[in-house]
Structure formats: structure tokens, C-alpha cells
Design a protein around this motif. Sequence first.
Motif, PDB file in Angstrom:
ATOM      1  N   THR A 280      47.711  36.078  39.964  1.00  0.00           N
ATOM      2  CA  THR A 280      46.466  36.060  38.827  1.00  0.00           C
ATOM      3  C   THR A 280      45.829  37.156  38.812  1.00  0.00           C
ATOM      4  OG1 THR A 280      46.205  33.780  39.769  1.00  0.00           O
ATOM      5  CG2 THR A 280      44.184  34.615  38.821  1.00  0.00           C
ATOM      6  N   LYS A 281      45.786  38.173  40.074  1.00  0.00           N
ATOM      7  CA  LYS A 281      45.244  39.581  39.985  1.00  0.00           C
ATOM      8  C   LYS A 281      46.172  40.354  39.002  1.00  0.00           C
ATOM      9  CE  LYS A 281      44.437  43.449  42.813  1.00  0.00           C
ATOM     10  NZ  LYS A 281      43.010  43.814  42.228  1.00  0.00           N
ATOM     11  N   GLU A 282      47.532  40.166  39.160  1.00  0.00           N
ATOM     12  CA  GLU A 282      48.213  40.996  38.275  1.00  0.00           C
ATOM     13  C   GLU A 282      47.888  40.736  36.736  1.00  0.00           C
ATOM     14  OE1 GLU A 282      52.115  42.100  40.802  1.00  0.00           O
ATOM     15  OE2 GLU A 282      52.196  40.564  39.490  1.00  0.00           O
ATOM     16  N   LEU A 283      47.653  39.401  36.381  1.00  0.00           N
ATOM     17  CA  LEU A 283      47.546  38.720  34.979  1.00  0.00           C
ATOM     18  C   LEU A 283      46.128  39.360  34.548  1.00  0.00           C
ATOM     19  CD1 LEU A 283      49.282  35.286  35.321  1.00  0.00           C
ATOM     20  CD2 LEU A 283      50.040  37.294  33.609  1.00  0.00           C
ATOM     21  N   PHE A 284      45.194  38.991  35.357  1.00  0.00           N
ATOM     22  CA  PHE A 284      43.871  39.339  34.914  1.00  0.00           C
ATOM     23  C   PHE A 284      43.034  40.548  35.167  1.00  0.00           C
ATOM     24  CE2 PHE A 284      44.850  34.704  34.249  1.00  0.00           C
ATOM     25  CZ  PHE A 284      44.226  34.388  32.839  1.00  0.00           C
ATOM     26  N   PHE A 285      43.200  40.966  36.550  1.00  0.00           N
ATOM     27  CA  PHE A 285      42.269  42.002  36.878  1.00  0.00           C
ATOM     28  C   PHE A 285      43.194  42.834  38.015  1.00  0.00           C
ATOM     29  CE2 PHE A 285      41.608  37.834  39.055  1.00  0.00           C
ATOM     30  CZ  PHE A 285      41.742  38.324  40.357  1.00  0.00           C
ATOM     31  N   PRO A 286      44.160  43.370  37.560  1.00  0.00           N
ATOM     32  CA  PRO A 286      45.210  44.226  38.127  1.00  0.00           C
ATOM     33  C   PRO A 286      44.243  45.606  38.677  1.00  0.00           C
ATOM     34  CG  PRO A 286      45.724  44.606  35.790  1.00  0.00           C
ATOM     35  CD  PRO A 286      44.745  43.495  35.945  1.00  0.00           C
ATOM     36  N   GLU A 287      43.387  46.167  37.788  1.00  0.00           N
ATOM     37  CA  GLU A 287      42.781  47.306  38.258  1.00  0.00           C
ATOM     38  C   GLU A 287      41.490  47.169  38.978  1.00  0.00           C
ATOM     39  OE1 GLU A 287      44.478  50.095  37.247  1.00  0.00           O
ATOM     40  OE2 GLU A 287      45.868  48.945  36.257  1.00  0.00           O
ATOM     41  N   ASP A 288      41.205  45.892  39.360  1.00  0.00           N
ATOM     42  CA  ASP A 288      39.973  45.941  40.224  1.00  0.00           C
ATOM     43  C   ASP A 288      40.296  46.057  41.506  1.00  0.00           C
ATOM     44  OD1 ASP A 288      37.843  44.564  41.346  1.00  0.00           O
ATOM     45  OD2 ASP A 288      37.420  43.104  39.781  1.00  0.00           O
ATOM     46  N   GLU A 289      39.512  46.953  42.211  1.00  0.00           N
ATOM     47  CA  GLU A 289      40.062  47.570  43.518  1.00  0.00           C
ATOM     48  C   GLU A 289      39.151  46.863  44.478  1.00  0.00           C
ATOM     49  OE1 GLU A 289      39.552  51.838  43.736  1.00  0.00           O
ATOM     50  OE2 GLU A 289      41.254  52.125  42.165  1.00  0.00           O
TER      51      GLU A 289
END
Length: 547
Positions: A280-289
Motif C-alpha cells: 500500500t505504501k508503494e502504491l499510494f505514498f512511496p515518498e512519504d518518509e
Amino acid sequence: MSSNNFFSIIIPTRQRHDTLKHSIQSVLNQTHKEFELVVMDNFSSAETAEVVASFNDERIKYYRAPERLSMSDNWELGLSHATGEYITVLGDDDALMPDCLEICLNLLQEYDVQTVAWSRSTVYWWQSAIVPWHKNKLYVQLQEQVAVNFKARQKLKQFYNFEVSYGELPMLYNAFIPRALIEKIKCVHGKYFMSSIPDVYSGVINAYYLENYLYSFRPLSVAGNSGHSTGTSSCYPSLDGKPFKDFLNDAKKDTKKLLHDSLVPSINPFMAIADVQVRTKELFFPEDEEIKFDILTVVRAGASSINMDIGEYDTRLQEIEELAKKHKIPPSQFNIPERQTHQPQAYQGPMSDGNGSIGTWAINGEQAGISNVAQAARLVWGMLPDLSFFRVNYLSKEYRSDLYQNLNLREINLIVFPDWNQPEPSLNEEFAQVIRAIATHPDKDKMTLLVDSSQISDEDANLALSSVVMNLLMEEDLDVSDGPEISVIGLLSEIQWEAVKPRLHGRIVLQSENKEAIARVQAQHIPTRELDSLIISNSRNEISSPS
């Protein structure tokens, strides 16, 4: 809000007509009678349609998939048939509490929130449940009668750190989610469900797109675990793996082999949850550190749950060690509990938590006359205090509006936290600089300056500010009668501050500030504006709205 189309309850089902009828009955038992119930049949035999038809209720809409679908695809199809403004999914062996819709309607009308979610920790284990010591047991969580405001992003971070379970996220499985949010998410990849585990996934993605949500610790549904339960089967594969095997077959792929590359092949629930997190992170918010997927945290979470099914201890130990080895995590970084030698024994009565407090009551269903989840929901309803005891730790829309009006909030709101203990000449000079900068801004008639007065009385603060304004008028011919508004803000409660902060565009940094007040209300998280940059922006009209 009284329309039948305000609430949609979707029950996805597959060959479970024996439990389905009781889940449907729990919806029909609602004290709030206006809703639509969508039964999404995943290509079951005729008994499912017959059960639905037996209720003869126009609020029930029955649809049957043209072929056997994966769980997520069947849920997606159910979504396509729902017309309500707020939507939830009810498991076909779960039950809504009789006052669920009544409470949710009240909360959504009275409070400025998009979503109402609730705890699923009150659980009924059907007689058909595969776990012997839980059969026909009702576990009632003795929580406070309270709903609290959860900051969605903070709760999501805690979930990724395995500090809270997915049950505290706003899943479509334990919350009424606004249709507008679902449609917004669908716009990203063309559909809502992008995971084979739709309940956990929905909690992650909803939390990412929400700002906040009300979470009721008072149960609004009863989670059912029957012999059909996919989740229970995945947690206790040594007892009966058939429902989970059916789930894998319906998915038309070997989920064990298709976990994310960062993981190892497994059907362990903690590994499946980790797969949802990373994908889910890769699909929607990959750059959210800020929201991080951490393998060490996953390994530790897996180790802590290794004794859930002691028959699977060796398999789970091997998988945890393989995952650690794959990422070069030394054994010293995590702790493997020893193997338990005995399964838990059946128990009824009060159950204490780690602090010795009674947190749960286990009820023997046979002795209490319970044989299905709808009856369990009615019993829990009868055990709970009257709704007049229900508390909400959040400001109502009316109270919030009064607060904004009392503070004279406008389109652009800035705040300062002066140190009132500094010498009066220094204090007045700082006020003069701030007021001068704002009073000469092109948007001054749209602005409010909030001045923290928690160190002194509001009366003394207003006198000091009035003196500064009068001096500016007399010495510089600077008239603030057309703007900005200047309001003192004294000791607000935590709930009041949480209501005010989203309306703030920035905190003007002063040379001498009340650090204690800034820390108390966590004002360090409000975007800062240096006075010099504010003056420069006057000619550019660069004050933006809060994000």
C-alpha cells in the motif's frame, strides 16, 4: 440525513447462508430504520438467495456475482451497488449492535468528522468455531462509554510501527466511510481495493487520506468467528485450514509465493499484514518518509505472536529466522518466546488485563441462551449503560462554531506566543512590529491575529494590546479599524486547541516567546513565519491557506 440513501451496509458472502441470516437480522434490528442493505453473493448455491428472500424487506438488495471472485473483487462489486453517502462492510458472521446506526447518525450530524469507526474487540465465537476453548463464547470488552478523536496520520504511523493493531484504523470493516473518500481513492488506480486482504488494506488507505476520525471504544458491532472465518483459519492453520485454503483458491493465485519481495513465503498473518503495509505504501505514498516500513519491526512483531497457534510454532520460527537472515538482522535484535506447551483452557467470567483490572467478561453462550451473533449483539446491548452515559471527547459542530466566532477567526489566522514576563518596552515593541506588518498587508481585512495570554488574564492582555494599537494610531497614523482582528486566546482545553489549530495559517516567531505554552499545545507543529518574511510578503500577497 434521514434518507434511506445515507447509510449503506454491504454484506459480502460466499456459501455461508447459515450465519448470513443472523447477520442480516442484526441489521434489521436497528433502532434507526432507514438504510439500504446490499448482500453481495460470491456465486453461492441457491440457499443464499433463499435466505435473503425469506426476509421480504425492500431495504435489502441482493446481487450475485456471475462467477467465483476473489474476496477483494467481490467486495469491489458490492461497492459498485451501494448508493449510500456512508458505507460499511459487515462480515457474514458478524452483527451490528442494534443502536449502531443511531449512534453513527448522531455523531456524524453533531461533530465535524468525516468518519466514525469503532472497536471490534467484543467478539462472539460461534459453536462452529475451530478453536475449541472459544466455542460459543461471547467476550465483552468492558471499555469506557466514550468516543475520541483519532488523528489519522498519527494512528497510521503507530500501525506501521506495530504499536497498535489494524483494529484501530478506520477500516471499511469497522467504520462508516464517506462515499466521497472512496471515490477519491478509486481515482488513483481505477478501483478501491488494491490488496487481497481488503479489510486491513482499507484501514491503511482510509487513514492515509483522512485527517481525523471519531473512534468509539463502545462497541457498535460484534465480531463473529464461525467455522467459516477466513481470518481465524489463517491464525490457527493447525486446527482447520479449509476457510483460508478456500480464500487462496478464490484469489486464483498462490498468495504464499506472491508476498512482497522484501518478505519470505508464508501464510502467517503477521507476514500478510506486513505485505499490505509495504504494498500500500508503494502504491499510494512511496515518498512519504514519515510513514516507514521497517523489517526489524516486522520481525519483532512476528516473534511476539509466535505462540498464537502452538501447532505452527516450528513453521513460524523458521519463517521469522529466514526473514531476519534475508535482511541481515542478527538474532540479538529480536526475542523469540519459548514454545508454549499447553493450549488455553475454556473459561467464563471476568478476565483481568496485565494491570489486574477487569477488562473483559467471558460469557458462556449455551448457559446464556445464545446460539448466534444477532442474539449476542442484543445481549451486549442490554449489558451496556444507557446512551445518556456515552461521552464524546471532541467538540460538536455547534460548540466549534461558537469557539471560532468568539476568537473572531477569519480566512487567514496567525498566532503569536509572547513572553509576557519580559520588560514592558520590549514586549510593546514586539507587538508593534507584528501589528504593523499585518495592518499594512493587502489582505488585512481577511486576517485575525491570535495572541496567547495564558500567562496573564485576558483583561490585562487586552489592555496591553489596546495601548500598542493606540500608540500606532497616534504616532504613525496606522488605523487597524479595518483589519486585522486581534483576539487574545487564553487557557484552552486540549480538545479546543485541536479544533483551533487546523484553522491556523502560521505562528509568527518572536524574539521572546512563551516556550512553555508552545510546548503545552504542541504549537511547534504549526508552520512558522519569521516577521521579516511576513513583511516582505506584504507586497506579494503570499499568505497561503493551511494545508
